[in-house]
Scaffold this motif. Structure first.
Motif, PDB file in Angstrom:
ATOM      1  N   LYS A  96       3.150 -16.230  -6.941  1.00 61.35           N
ATOM      2  CA  LYS A  96       4.314 -15.351  -7.014  1.00 61.35           C
ATOM      3  C   LYS A  96       3.890 -13.885  -6.975  1.00 61.35           C
ATOM      4  O   LYS A  96       4.503 -13.070  -6.285  1.00 61.35           O
ATOM      5  N   PHE A  97       2.845 -13.577  -7.717  1.00 62.75           N
ATOM      6  CA  PHE A  97       2.343 -12.211  -7.724  1.00 62.75           C
ATOM      7  C   PHE A  97       1.868 -11.796  -6.335  1.00 62.75           C
ATOM      8  O   PHE A  97       2.129 -10.675  -5.882  1.00 62.75           O
ATOM      9  N   MET A  98       1.196 -12.706  -5.635  1.00 61.49           N
ATOM     10  CA  MET A  98       0.676 -12.398  -4.303  1.00 61.49           C
ATOM     11  C   MET A  98       1.792 -12.024  -3.347  1.00 61.49           C
ATOM     12  O   MET A  98       1.725 -11.010  -2.647  1.00 61.49           O
ATOM     13  N   PHE A  99       2.863 -12.822  -3.310  1.00 60.75           N
ATOM     14  CA  PHE A  99       3.971 -12.548  -2.390  1.00 60.75           C
ATOM     15  C   PHE A  99       4.627 -11.199  -2.709  1.00 60.75           C
ATOM     16  O   PHE A  99       4.885 -10.391  -1.809  1.00 60.75           O
ATOM     17  N   ALA A 100       4.885 -10.956  -3.991  1.00 64.06           N
ATOM     18  CA  ALA A 100       5.527  -9.701  -4.383  1.00 64.06           C
ATOM     19  C   ALA A 100       4.627  -8.507  -4.112  1.00 64.06           C
ATOM     20  O   ALA A 100       5.059  -7.481  -3.557  1.00 64.06           O
ATOM     21  N   ALA A 101       3.350  -8.621  -4.475  1.00 63.36           N
ATOM     22  CA  ALA A 101       2.426  -7.500  -4.325  1.00 63.36           C
ATOM     23  C   ALA A 101       2.148  -7.186  -2.864  1.00 63.36           C
ATOM     24  O   ALA A 101       2.081  -6.009  -2.470  1.00 63.36           O
ATOM     25  N   SER A 105       3.281  -3.530  -1.543  1.00 66.96           N
ATOM     26  CA  SER A 105       2.180  -2.620  -1.211  1.00 66.96           C
ATOM     27  C   SER A 105       2.148  -2.287   0.274  1.00 66.96           C
ATOM     28  O   SER A 105       1.842  -1.145   0.656  1.00 66.96           O
ATOM     29  N   ASN A 106       2.501  -3.247   1.136  1.00 70.19           N
ATOM     30  CA  ASN A 106       2.513  -2.960   2.575  1.00 70.19           C
ATOM     31  C   ASN A 106       3.709  -2.103   2.973  1.00 70.19           C
ATOM     32  O   ASN A 106       3.589  -1.251   3.859  1.00 70.19           O
ATOM     33  N   GLY A 109       2.685   1.384   1.761  1.00 66.14           N
ATOM     34  CA  GLY A 109       1.609   1.916   2.594  1.00 66.14           C
ATOM     35  C   GLY A 109       2.083   2.301   3.979  1.00 66.14           C
ATOM     36  O   GLY A 109       1.713   3.365   4.502  1.00 66.14           O
ATOM     37  N   PHE A 110       2.913   1.453   4.584  1.00 62.79           N
ATOM     38  CA  PHE A 110       3.433   1.748   5.922  1.00 62.79           C
ATOM     39  C   PHE A 110       4.387   2.936   5.889  1.00 62.79           C
ATOM     40  O   PHE A 110       4.387   3.779   6.804  1.00 62.79           O
ATOM     41  N   SER A 111       5.201   3.033   4.841  1.00 63.16           N
ATOM     42  CA  SER A 111       6.120   4.172   4.711  1.00 63.16           C
ATOM     43  C   SER A 111       5.340   5.482   4.556  1.00 63.16           C
ATOM     44  O   SER A 111       5.673   6.491   5.193  1.00 63.16           O
ATOM     45  N   PHE A 112       4.316   5.474   3.725  1.00 62.83           N
ATOM     46  CA  PHE A 112       3.467   6.657   3.581  1.00 62.83           C
ATOM     47  C   PHE A 112       2.833   7.043   4.916  1.00 62.83           C
ATOM     48  O   PHE A 112       2.755   8.222   5.262  1.00 62.83           O
ATOM     49  N   ALA A 113       2.390   6.039   5.662  1.00 67.67           N
ATOM     50  CA  ALA A 113       1.734   6.304   6.946  1.00 67.67           C
ATOM     51  C   ALA A 113       2.703   6.941   7.936  1.00 67.67           C
ATOM     52  O   ALA A 113       2.341   7.886   8.656  1.00 67.67           O
ATOM     53  N   LEU A 114       3.939   6.446   7.977  1.00 63.00           N
ATOM     54  CA  LEU A 114       4.938   7.023   8.878  1.00 63.00           C
ATOM     55  C   LEU A 114       5.224   8.476   8.525  1.00 63.00           C
ATOM     56  O   LEU A 114       5.331   9.340   9.402  1.00 63.00           O
ATOM     57  N   ILE A 182       3.511  -3.467 -10.044  1.00 65.80           N
ATOM     58  CA  ILE A 182       3.641  -2.025  -9.846  1.00 65.80           C
ATOM     59  C   ILE A 182       2.271  -1.354  -9.808  1.00 65.80           C
ATOM     60  O   ILE A 182       1.981  -0.540  -8.921  1.00 65.80           O
ATOM     61  N   VAL A 183       1.418  -1.698 -10.752  1.00 67.93           N
ATOM     62  CA  VAL A 183       0.094  -1.065 -10.819  1.00 67.93           C
ATOM     63  C   VAL A 183      -0.754  -1.464  -9.611  1.00 67.93           C
ATOM     64  O   VAL A 183      -1.462  -0.628  -9.027  1.00 67.93           O
ATOM     65  N   PHE A 184      -0.702  -2.736  -9.220  1.00 64.05           N
ATOM     66  CA  PHE A 184      -1.464  -3.189  -8.054  1.00 64.05           C
ATOM     67  C   PHE A 184      -1.012  -2.458  -6.795  1.00 64.05           C
ATOM     68  O   PHE A 184      -1.843  -1.989  -6.004  1.00 64.05           O
ATOM     69  N   ALA A 185       0.306  -2.366  -6.605  1.00 68.18           N
ATOM     70  CA  ALA A 185       0.837  -1.674  -5.421  1.00 68.18           C
ATOM     71  C   ALA A 185       0.471  -0.194  -5.453  1.00 68.18           C
ATOM     72  O   ALA A 185       0.143   0.393  -4.419  1.00 68.18           O
ATOM     73  N   TRP A 186       0.528   0.419  -6.631  1.00 65.25           N
ATOM     74  CA  TRP A 186       0.155   1.828  -6.768  1.00 65.25           C
ATOM     75  C   TRP A 186      -1.312   2.046  -6.417  1.00 65.25           C
ATOM     76  O   TRP A 186      -1.678   3.061  -5.811  1.00 65.25           O
ATOM     77  N   GLN A 187      -2.159   1.082  -6.759  1.00 63.27           N
ATOM     78  CA  GLN A 187      -3.582   1.218  -6.486  1.00 63.27           C
ATOM     79  C   GLN A 187      -3.922   0.993  -5.015  1.00 63.27           C
ATOM     80  O   GLN A 187      -4.712   1.729  -4.438  1.00 63.27           O
ATOM     81  N   ILE A 188      -3.318  -0.025  -4.412  1.00 55.88           N
ATOM     82  CA  ILE A 188      -3.787  -0.480  -3.106  1.00 55.88           C
ATOM     83  C   ILE A 188      -3.000   0.086  -1.935  1.00 55.88           C
ATOM     84  O   ILE A 188      -3.477   0.051  -0.786  1.00 55.88           O
ATOM     85  N   SER A 189      -1.806   0.634  -2.164  1.00 60.06           N
ATOM     86  CA  SER A 189      -0.970   1.101  -1.056  1.00 60.06           C
ATOM     87  C   SER A 189      -1.619   2.272  -0.308  1.00 60.06           C
ATOM     88  O   SER A 189      -1.430   2.414   0.906  1.00 60.06           O
ATOM     89  N   GLY A 190      -2.393   3.100  -1.000  1.00 60.10           N
ATOM     90  CA  GLY A 190      -3.080   4.201  -0.326  1.00 60.10           C
ATOM     91  C   GLY A 190      -4.119   3.719   0.669  1.00 60.10           C
ATOM     92  O   GLY A 190      -4.310   4.326   1.734  1.00 60.10           O
ATOM     93  N   TYR A 191      -4.791   2.622   0.332  1.00 64.37           N
ATOM     94  CA  TYR A 191      -5.775   2.026   1.243  1.00 64.37           C
ATOM     95  C   TYR A 191      -5.074   1.470   2.481  1.00 64.37           C
ATOM     96  O   TYR A 191      -5.539   1.659   3.611  1.00 64.37           O
TER      97      TYR A 191
END
Length: 313
Positions: A96-101, A105-106, A109-114, A182-191
């Motif tokens: 469940k965590f994998m699907f949500a994260a 996070s993608n 990350g994609f929104s930041f990239a745009l 939230i913390v996982f997405a905050w950490q990994i979305s920049g990558y």
């Protein structure tokens, strides 16, 4: 006579040429070995040998300390499937965590990239700011956010009386789950943002200009041109986020430790506790092998699906 001399000279020249060719090939092999050899050696020692040892220990009953190792065959695997509900609960939580994260996070990350692929004056500064969380260690990041959830949110809730901040974020199973997401997405979305930016910069701007002339709006260009052209980046990002989310350990350990009441225990923490807390190294190894197979299946299916989409696009 002259033909014989010429033949001997040609043979001598060919021998010299073959000898020089062998020297060149030997130099290439030695140079490759000098650069690649240490990496292959460390990979074998650090990855391959422990993996093979883990497969062996998964068929044994060993506490990780004793010198005597008892071979038990498939008993560890039978015990996991018949008498280890906590392992399946941790697997359900991790899935469940994998699907949500992965989804969140993608999207971030994609929104930041745009946004940062446009001609913003502060885009380099913002790229650095968004990427910085990825270089912070998971344990440190978890303790920082634990303080934010427990102390920071409580202080804001007392001042504003907003229910969002008054929730026991790490003390309730539901909010603790979303706290880790939230913390996982905050950490990994920049990558993920960096990978998407690299893909967006490879898009031919003439296609976008032609679409604008034809009357296409921003959403249509995004859906019909940009996303199909950068699908390989989505393949990479989904692969990375799926594997990272499945293997989450340090962030989960420092934030909740698997609590409350093991409701947020990831598979990695379950394996760690089985092997190093309960001293059931054989069962822990069997769980890790099963976990490896599950992650391999998920990531393989994901890559196959997204690669198929690339071809269709």
């Amino acid at each position: 006579m002259e033909s014989t001399v010429a033949t001997k000279k040609a043979k001598a020249d060919s021998k010299v040429e073959s000898a020089s060719t062998r020297k060149v090939k030997l130099k290439k092999v030695l140079s490759y070995a000098a650069f690649v050899g240490p990496a292959i050696l460390f990979f074998i020692v650090i990855q391959i040998i422990p993996f093979l040892m883990g497969i062996y220990y998964s068929f044994t009953s060993w506490n990780g300390i004793s010198s005597s190792i008892e071979w038990v065959g498939f008993e560890n695997y039978k015990r996991i499937f018949t008498n280890d509900q906590r392992f399946f609960d941790s697997f359900l939580f991790t899935t469940k965590f994998m699907f949500a994260a992965v989804l969140i996070s993608n999207i971030i990350g994609f929104s930041f990239a745009l946004i940062l692929n446009t001609a913003l004056k502060t885009r380099n500064l913002l790229r650095t700011a968004f990427f910085i969380p990825n270089v912070i260690g998971g344990l440190l990041l978890g303790f920082i956010w634990q303080f934010i959830f427990v102390r920071g949110f409580a202080a804001i809730g007392e001042l504003t009386n907003i229910s969002f901040f008054l929730k026991p974020w790490l003390g309730d199973a539901t909010t603790a789950f979303w706290g880790i997401v939230i913390v996982f997405a905050w950490q990994i979305s920049g990558y993920m943002m960096v990978i998407y930016i690299a893909a967006l910069q490879g898009v031919d701007t003439s296609l976008l200009e032609a679409a604008k002339i034809d009357g296409a709006n921003a959403f249509t260009m995004l859906r019909k041109i940009i996303i199909p052209l950068i699908l390989p980046a989505f393949t990479i990002c989904f692969f990375l986020t799926i594997s990272m989310a499945f293997k989450i350990f340090d962030l989960n350990l420092s934030l909740t430790g698997g609590g409350p009441f093991n409701s947020t225990q990831s598979v990695a923490i379950n394996i760690y506790q089985e092997a190093f807390t309960n001293n059931n190294y054989g069962i822990g190894s069997a769980k890790s092998i099963l976990f490896f197979l599950i992650v391999a299946i998920f990531t393989t299916v994901q890559v196959m699906i997204t690669k198929k989409k690339e071809v269709e696009a």
